[in-house]
Enzyme design. Sequence first.
Site, PDB file in Angstrom:
ATOM      1  CG  HIS A 128      -1.612  10.856   4.159  1.00 49.34           C
ATOM      2  ND1 HIS A 128      -0.983  12.012   4.570  1.00 49.34           N
ATOM      3  CD2 HIS A 128      -1.576  10.885   2.789  1.00 49.34           C
ATOM      4  CE1 HIS A 128      -0.580  12.702   3.522  1.00 49.34           C
ATOM      5  NE2 HIS A 128      -0.943  12.048   2.422  1.00 49.34           N
ATOM      6  CG  HIS A 135      -6.707   5.998   4.379  1.00 47.99           C
ATOM      7  ND1 HIS A 135      -7.064   5.422   3.185  1.00 47.99           N
ATOM      8  CD2 HIS A 135      -7.876   6.284   5.010  1.00 47.99           C
ATOM      9  CE1 HIS A 135      -8.389   5.376   3.092  1.00 47.99           C
ATOM     10  NE2 HIS A 135      -8.889   5.903   4.192  1.00 47.99           N
ATOM     11  CD  GLU A 165      -2.088   6.193   2.662  1.00 51.04           C
ATOM     12  OE1 GLU A 165      -2.713   7.120   2.096  1.00 51.04           O
ATOM     13  OE2 GLU A 165      -2.612   5.119   2.977  1.00 51.04           O
ATOM     14  CG  ASP A 218      -1.882   1.194   1.198  1.00 52.55           C
ATOM     15  OD1 ASP A 218      -2.696   1.261   0.264  1.00 52.55           O
ATOM     16  OD2 ASP A 218      -1.816   2.057   2.100  1.00 52.55           O
ATOM     17  CG  ASP A 272      -4.719   1.483   4.797  1.00 54.44           C
ATOM     18  OD1 ASP A 272      -5.325   1.523   5.879  1.00 54.44           O
ATOM     19  OD2 ASP A 272      -4.757   2.395   3.967  1.00 54.44           O
TER      20      ASP A 272
END
Length: 223
Positions: A57, A150, A9, A7, A155
Site C-alpha cells: 500500500h 492497494h 489496509e 476494504d 479497491d
Amino acid sequence: MKEVILDTETTGLSISEGHRIVEIGCIELNDLIPTQNKFHCYLNPERKVSEKALEVHGYTDEFLSTQKKFSEVMDEFLKFIENKRLVIHNAEFDLSHLNNELALMGKKKLSNENVVDTLVLARDKFPGSPTSLDALCKRYRVDSSKRTQHTALIDCDLLAKVYINLLDQKEPTLNFKNEDNEKTIINSNSKNQYFKKVIRPTEEELKLHKEYLKNSLKKNFFN
C-alpha cells in the site's frame, strides 16, 4: 437493500503478531447502485508497518503517525455500517482485523452473519480459477489501471463492479418509483461502466412522439 463495500489496509497479515489497521474504505450501495455515501480514513496503527505491507500500500510510518487513531473514528465507522450488509473480498482477513481493533476498545465484535464474501462467491462460481480482485477485474473487463498500489477506496470501487458481475446483474434493477434515481451519481469515476441515468421525457416530447406515431401509421410502407 443497503450494503457496504468494505476494504482495509494493515501493517501486516496477522493480528497475532500485533498488526493493526492503517486504512478503512467503505462505499455504500442501495439496491446495488453506489450512492454518494462513503467512509474513508487513514489510521495511526501505533506500530511500524512491515516491509511487505509497505510494498502493497505504500503508507509510511511517518505518514501514518500523523493520522487519527481507531478510537477517534470508531463511532463514526460503526454508525456508517450499522444495519447494512457488508460486502468484502476475503472477509475473514478484514473482519479479524476490525474485530481486533474493536476488542482493543472493549467493543462488541462484528458478526459474520450479514457479510457477503466475494472471494467465496468467486471460488464457487469459478472453481480452480484465480479469484484475486485483480483476476476478477480482468475476467469482467473492469478497468483496474488506477490500482498501482492497494488503497482501500480504489479497491472498494473495483469490488463494487466485480460484485455486480458475480451476481450476474450487469445493470442493477432500478426502482422507477424512486425520484432520487434521477439525482443519483452512480459511479465514482467518469466512466459509467454499468449504470444508466433515468431520463424522463417532457410533456412536449411525449406529445410530439404521439403525433409522429399517428402520422407514421397512416402511411402505407409497402407501396
